[in-house]
Motif scaffolding. Structure first.
Motif, PDB file in Angstrom:
ATOM      1  N   LEU A   1      39.329 -54.856 -96.549  1.00 53.71           N
ATOM      2  CA  LEU A   1      39.520 -54.009 -95.373  1.00 53.71           C
ATOM      3  C   LEU A   1      39.267 -52.546 -95.710  1.00 53.71           C
ATOM      4  CD1 LEU A   1      40.456 -53.442 -92.473  1.00 53.71           C
ATOM      5  CD2 LEU A   1      42.821 -53.526 -93.312  1.00 53.71           C
ATOM      6  N   THR A   2      39.796 -52.094 -96.841  1.00 53.30           N
ATOM      7  CA  THR A   2      39.574 -50.698 -97.226  1.00 53.30           C
ATOM      8  C   THR A   2      38.121 -50.456 -97.629  1.00 53.30           C
ATOM      9  OG1 THR A   2      40.337 -51.138 -99.490  1.00 53.30           O
ATOM     10  CG2 THR A   2      41.969 -50.319 -97.920  1.00 53.30           C
ATOM     11  N   VAL A   3      37.445 -51.484 -98.157  1.00 57.79           N
ATOM     12  CA  VAL A   3      36.015 -51.351 -98.471  1.00 57.79           C
ATOM     13  C   VAL A   3      35.213 -51.170 -97.180  1.00 57.79           C
ATOM     14  CG1 VAL A   3      33.988 -52.555 -99.365  1.00 57.79           C
ATOM     15  CG2 VAL A   3      36.116 -52.577-100.666  1.00 57.79           C
ATOM     16  N   ILE A   4      35.540 -51.972 -96.163  1.00 56.68           N
ATOM     17  CA  ILE A   4      34.874 -51.819 -94.861  1.00 56.68           C
ATOM     18  C   ILE A   4      35.109 -50.416 -94.316  1.00 56.68           C
ATOM     19  CG2 ILE A   4      34.864 -52.604 -92.461  1.00 56.68           C
ATOM     20  CD1 ILE A   4      35.598 -55.407 -93.547  1.00 56.68           C
ATOM     21  N   PHE A   5      36.347 -49.973 -94.432  1.00 58.21           N
ATOM     22  CA  PHE A   5      36.664 -48.626 -93.978  1.00 58.21           C
ATOM     23  C   PHE A   5      35.862 -47.592 -94.764  1.00 58.21           C
ATOM     24  CE2 PHE A   5      39.298 -45.550 -91.854  1.00 58.21           C
ATOM     25  CZ  PHE A   5      39.395 -44.488 -92.746  1.00 58.21           C
ATOM     26  N   ALA A   6      35.739 -47.801 -96.075  1.00 58.42           N
ATOM     27  CA  ALA A   6      35.029 -46.847 -96.928  1.00 58.42           C
ATOM     28  C   ALA A   6      33.524 -46.867 -96.710  1.00 58.42           C
ATOM     29  CB  ALA A   6      35.341 -47.121 -98.400  1.00 58.42           C
ATOM     30  N   GLY A   7      32.992 -47.944 -96.098  1.00 53.46           N
ATOM     31  CA  GLY A   7      31.571 -47.947 -95.754  1.00 53.46           C
ATOM     32  C   GLY A   7      31.231 -46.764 -94.867  1.00 53.46           C
ATOM     33  N   TYR A   8      32.179 -46.393 -94.044  1.00 50.26           N
ATOM     34  CA  TYR A   8      32.036 -45.199 -93.207  1.00 50.26           C
ATOM     35  C   TYR A   8      31.889 -43.944 -94.068  1.00 50.26           C
ATOM     36  CZ  TYR A   8      34.312 -41.370 -90.562  1.00 50.26           C
ATOM     37  OH  TYR A   8      34.657 -40.171 -90.006  1.00 50.26           O
ATOM     38  N   ILE A   9      32.691 -43.851 -95.119  1.00 47.60           N
ATOM     39  CA  ILE A   9      32.630 -42.684 -96.005  1.00 47.60           C
ATOM     40  C   ILE A   9      31.286 -42.632 -96.720  1.00 47.60           C
ATOM     41  CG2 ILE A   9      33.759 -41.487 -97.903  1.00 47.60           C
ATOM     42  CD1 ILE A   9      35.573 -41.737 -95.506  1.00 47.60           C
ATOM     43  N   VAL A  10      30.777 -43.803 -97.138  1.00 44.83           N
ATOM     44  CA  VAL A  10      29.476 -43.853 -97.810  1.00 44.83           C
ATOM     45  C   VAL A  10      28.378 -43.330 -96.885  1.00 44.83           C
ATOM     46  CG1 VAL A  10      27.729 -45.402 -98.772  1.00 44.83           C
ATOM     47  CG2 VAL A  10      30.141 -45.730 -99.352  1.00 44.83           C
ATOM     48  N   GLY A  11      28.362 -43.814 -95.648  1.00 46.71           N
ATOM     49  CA  GLY A  11      27.374 -43.332 -94.699  1.00 46.71           C
ATOM     50  C   GLY A  11      27.511 -41.857 -94.420  1.00 46.71           C
ATOM     51  N   LEU A  12      28.745 -41.403 -94.303  1.00 43.21           N
ATOM     52  CA  LEU A  12      28.988 -39.991 -94.022  1.00 43.21           C
ATOM     53  C   LEU A  12      28.495 -39.105 -95.163  1.00 43.21           C
ATOM     54  CD1 LEU A  12      32.136 -38.485 -92.422  1.00 43.21           C
ATOM     55  CD2 LEU A  12      31.292 -37.509 -94.542  1.00 43.21           C
ATOM     56  N   LEU A  13      28.850 -39.471 -96.389  1.00 43.06           N
ATOM     57  CA  LEU A  13      28.443 -38.655 -97.534  1.00 43.06           C
ATOM     58  C   LEU A  13      26.921 -38.639 -97.689  1.00 43.06           C
ATOM     59  CD1 LEU A  13      31.192 -39.639-100.126  1.00 43.06           C
ATOM     60  CD2 LEU A  13      31.014 -37.519 -98.824  1.00 43.06           C
ATOM     61  N   GLY A  14      26.285 -39.788 -97.477  1.00 39.91           N
ATOM     62  CA  GLY A  14      24.828 -39.809 -97.524  1.00 39.91           C
ATOM     63  C   GLY A  14      24.226 -38.923 -96.453  1.00 39.91           C
ATOM     64  N   SER A  15      24.825 -38.944 -95.266  1.00 40.04           N
ATOM     65  CA  SER A  15      24.353 -38.099 -94.168  1.00 40.04           C
ATOM     66  C   SER A  15      24.493 -36.620 -94.499  1.00 40.04           C
ATOM     67  CB  SER A  15      25.143 -38.440 -92.899  1.00 40.04           C
ATOM     68  OG  SER A  15      24.771 -37.630 -91.819  1.00 40.04           O
ATOM     69  N   LEU A  16      25.590 -36.263 -95.148  1.00 37.61           N
ATOM     70  CA  LEU A  16      25.828 -34.866 -95.474  1.00 37.61           C
ATOM     71  C   LEU A  16      24.810 -34.318 -96.472  1.00 37.61           C
ATOM     72  CD1 LEU A  16      29.727 -34.817 -95.705  1.00 37.61           C
ATOM     73  CD2 LEU A  16      28.300 -33.967 -93.852  1.00 37.61           C
ATOM     74  N   LEU A  17      24.191 -35.199 -97.260  1.00 35.82           N
ATOM     75  CA  LEU A  17      23.147 -34.754 -98.195  1.00 35.82           C
ATOM     76  C   LEU A  17      21.915 -34.252 -97.457  1.00 35.82           C
ATOM     77  CD1 LEU A  17      23.266 -37.617-100.861  1.00 35.82           C
ATOM     78  CD2 LEU A  17      24.314 -35.356-101.019  1.00 35.82           C
ATOM     79  N   VAL A  18      21.768 -34.652 -96.210  1.00 37.18           N
ATOM     80  CA  VAL A  18      20.547 -34.354 -95.456  1.00 37.18           C
ATOM     81  C   VAL A  18      20.811 -33.491 -94.227  1.00 37.18           C
ATOM     82  CG1 VAL A  18      18.576 -35.374 -94.243  1.00 37.18           C
ATOM     83  CG2 VAL A  18      19.578 -36.566 -96.213  1.00 37.18           C
ATOM     84  N   CYS A  19      21.833 -33.855 -93.455  1.00 37.31           N
ATOM     85  CA  CYS A  19      21.977 -33.299 -92.110  1.00 37.31           C
ATOM     86  C   CYS A  19      22.217 -31.795 -92.079  1.00 37.31           C
ATOM     87  CB  CYS A  19      23.106 -34.020 -91.378  1.00 37.31           C
ATOM     88  SG  CYS A  19      22.671 -35.701 -90.878  1.00 37.31           S
ATOM     89  N   GLY A  20      22.987 -31.287 -93.026  1.00 34.94           N
ATOM     90  CA  GLY A  20      23.253 -29.858 -93.013  1.00 34.94           C
ATOM     91  C   GLY A  20      21.991 -29.042 -93.195  1.00 34.94           C
ATOM     92  N   VAL A  21      21.194 -29.390 -94.194  1.00 36.33           N
ATOM     93  CA  VAL A  21      19.957 -28.653 -94.473  1.00 36.33           C
ATOM     94  C   VAL A  21      18.965 -28.826 -93.320  1.00 36.33           C
ATOM     95  CG1 VAL A  21      17.992 -28.439 -96.040  1.00 36.33           C
ATOM     96  CG2 VAL A  21      20.281 -28.837 -96.963  1.00 36.33           C
ATOM     97  N   VAL A  22      18.782 -30.062 -92.854  1.00 34.82           N
ATOM     98  CA  VAL A  22      17.831 -30.310 -91.765  1.00 34.82           C
ATOM     99  C   VAL A  22      18.252 -29.548 -90.508  1.00 34.82           C
ATOM    100  CG1 VAL A  22      16.886 -32.068 -90.227  1.00 34.82           C
ATOM    101  CG2 VAL A  22      17.120 -32.543 -92.667  1.00 34.82           C
ATOM    102  N   SER A  23      19.545 -29.531 -90.226  1.00 34.18           N
ATOM    103  CA  SER A  23      20.028 -28.830 -89.050  1.00 34.18           C
ATOM    104  C   SER A  23      19.764 -27.325 -89.137  1.00 34.18           C
ATOM    105  CB  SER A  23      21.522 -29.085 -88.871  1.00 34.18           C
ATOM    106  OG  SER A  23      22.069 -28.287 -87.856  1.00 34.18           O
ATOM    107  N   ASP A  24      20.029 -26.750 -90.292  1.00 34.87           N
ATOM    108  CA  ASP A  24      19.805 -25.315 -90.460  1.00 34.87           C
ATOM    109  C   ASP A  24      18.328 -24.951 -90.370  1.00 34.87           C
ATOM    110  OD1 ASP A  24      22.475 -24.598 -90.736  1.00 34.87           O
ATOM    111  OD2 ASP A  24      22.482 -24.878 -92.910  1.00 34.87           O
ATOM    112  N   ARG A  25      17.449 -25.869 -90.747  1.00 33.55           N
ATOM    113  CA  ARG A  25      16.019 -25.554 -90.776  1.00 33.55           C
ATOM    114  C   ARG A  25      15.279 -26.018 -89.526  1.00 33.55           C
ATOM    115  NH1 ARG A  25      14.245 -26.887 -97.079  1.00 33.55           N
ATOM    116  NH2 ARG A  25      15.957 -25.736 -98.058  1.00 33.55           N
ATOM    117  N   SER A  26      15.694 -27.149 -88.948  1.00 29.88           N
ATOM    118  CA  SER A  26      14.955 -27.714 -87.820  1.00 29.88           C
ATOM    119  C   SER A  26      15.697 -27.618 -86.497  1.00 29.88           C
ATOM    120  CB  SER A  26      14.628 -29.194 -88.096  1.00 29.88           C
ATOM    121  OG  SER A  26      13.797 -29.310 -89.223  1.00 29.88           O
ATOM    122  N   GLY A  27      16.950 -27.246 -86.537  1.00 28.64           N
ATOM    123  CA  GLY A  27      17.707 -27.108 -85.304  1.00 28.64           C
ATOM    124  C   GLY A  27      18.772 -28.170 -85.149  1.00 28.64           C
ATOM    125  N   ARG A  28      19.812 -27.837 -84.419  1.00 26.62           N
ATOM    126  CA  ARG A  28      20.948 -28.748 -84.251  1.00 26.62           C
ATOM    127  C   ARG A  28      20.545 -29.994 -83.452  1.00 26.62           C
ATOM    128  NH1 ARG A  28      22.510 -25.449 -88.083  1.00 26.62           N
ATOM    129  NH2 ARG A  28      23.492 -23.507 -87.385  1.00 26.62           N
TER     130      ARG A  28
END
Length: 404
Positions: free
Chosen positions: A54-81
């Motif tokens: 159950l906690t692994v399923i919950f943590a799948g969310y954290i994995v996706g979030l952390l992977g997203s944070l590697l990209v979304c912040g930079v892309v947003s600042d450069r290409s727009g929100r």
């Protein structure tokens, strides 16, 4: 002339109205982030998996979030929100479809990962969009609204899920149909936002560990020091709170689990409004005190098998996260240029969500091996120690924190 990362509200929409409009996609995506929480007991009975899984399923969310944070912040600042938020909303809709049709653990994991990616976009691009449309004179208001939009959505999700799943047919389907409607309205809001395409000024890799401009690492570290313990405490309540209610305390209805999570995040929202006039060091230290008190009451709850203590622990955890989040966001909002703000938000959330993902998973598997009471005690002690260290760090840097 468009400047880097800035926006000017178009005719007919004031900055205040635009701020609220920009906050809605953040809220809608965060509703999804915790909508599944009261439903795990249903899936657990139907599919069959342990508290550790159950906690692994919950943590799948954290994995996706952390992977997203590697990209979304930079892309947003450069290409727009907007270029980040619209795909994120599409992915959130896909997560709703997978949740609604899930028949196994893999489907739940995939849906949680998709949800995490969408949330990563919300905490970077979405929260930065609120600041963009607010303008330079409303940065403090923007930080407060963006933070409250996040925690209110996170709390509304489980409450919505608990009520709908107990009162309407096909509980694991109907809940996500309702959420899909909210996400569609959020997409309409994004399309209407007065957001201009930025002129990129930053250089470097598009995919990288999020960071802040040179000279602002101390502010980031202080923000993480108070935000991380609070969000780790709320993550534990979200992932194992229903199991505690059902297993230790004998509460089987999904509505109390959803209501407890809603109360936790409603507290996180309300406390930010209550302290908005206090000096930042006091807000940040109050966050660590609330988190420490939360861990003490959480341990008391499992040791005495008392529902009231568990509810108190959840509310205190919400206060700890809300105060820490507000302190960290306001530090970054006032010190980081707007063309790096989404990446800075991503960096803050990376530092917070890493322990929030890892520690509850460890506690879940430790609970399978030694019992949930022992695991909760160890978890609480670790989080309390981290909160105390955060308080000491803020106290040592009090003058710096107060100046920015």
């Amino acid at each position: 002339m468009t400047t880097t990362g800035t926006t000017a509200p178009r005719t007919g929409r004031t900055p205040v109205r635009a701020m609220w409009l920009a906050a809605w996609p953040v809220t809608a995506i965060f509703v999804l982030s915790n909508t599944a929480t009261p439903l795990y007991v249903l899936w657990q009975n139907r599919i069959g998996f342990s508290k550790g899984m159950l906690t692994v399923i919950f943590a799948g969310y954290i994995v996706g979030l952390l992977g997203s944070l590697l990209v979304c912040g930079v892309v947003s600042d450069r290409s727009g929100r907007r270029s980040v938020l619209l795909p994120a909303l599409g992915l959130a809709l896909l997560a709703c479809l997978i949740f609604a049709t899930a028949t196994g653990v893999v489907a739940l994991l995939v849906a949680r990962v998709c949800t995490g990616v969408a949330v990563g976009a919300a905490v970077s691009a979405g929260m930065a969009a609120v600041t963009d449309v607010a303008g330079p004179q409303r940065k403090s208001q923007a930080a407060l609204l963006a933070s409250c939009a996040m925690v209110f959505g996170a709390g509304a999700g489980p409450l919505l899920s608990g009520i709908v799943s107990e009162t309407l047919p096909a509980p694991t389907v109907t809940v996500f149909v309702v959420e899909a409607v909210l996400l569609v309205t959020a997409a309409v809001a994004v399309l209407r936002l007065p957001l201009d395409r930025p002129v990129p000024a930053a250089t470097g890799a598009w995919v990288r560990v999020p960071r802040v401009p040179a000279g602002r690492g101390r502010e980031l570290a202080l923000g993480i020091a108070v935000f991380a313990p609070g969000i780790t405490a709320t993550s534990f309540v979200l992932s194992l709170g229903p199991a505690l209610l059902a297993g230790l305390l004998g509460v089987t209805s999904r509505i109390p689990a959803g209501a407890m999570a809603f109360g936790m995040f409603l507290t996180a929202t309300a406390v930010q409004f209550a302290v908005r006039r206090l000096r930042r060091p006091l807000v940040m230290i109050a966050s660590t005190l609330a988190t420490t008190a939360s861990t003490a009451t959480l341990i008391a709850a499992v040791r005495t098998e008392t529902v009231a203590w568990l509810v108190a622990a959840a509310l205190l955890a919400g206060a700890g996260q809300g105060l820490g989040q507000l302190g960290g966001l306001s530090l970054l909002n006032t010190t980081v240029p707007v063309d790096r703000l989404a990446e800075a938000n991503a960096a803050l959330n990376t530092g917070g969500y890493l322990p929030a993902g890892l520690l509850p998973v460890i506690a879940g598997y430790l609970g399978d091996a030694t019992g949930l009471a022992t695991a909760t005690t160890i978890f609480g002690a670790v989080v309390a120690a981290a909160a105390v260290l955060g308080a000491l760090a803020v106290a040592a840097s009090r003058a710096t924190v107060a100046q920015v």
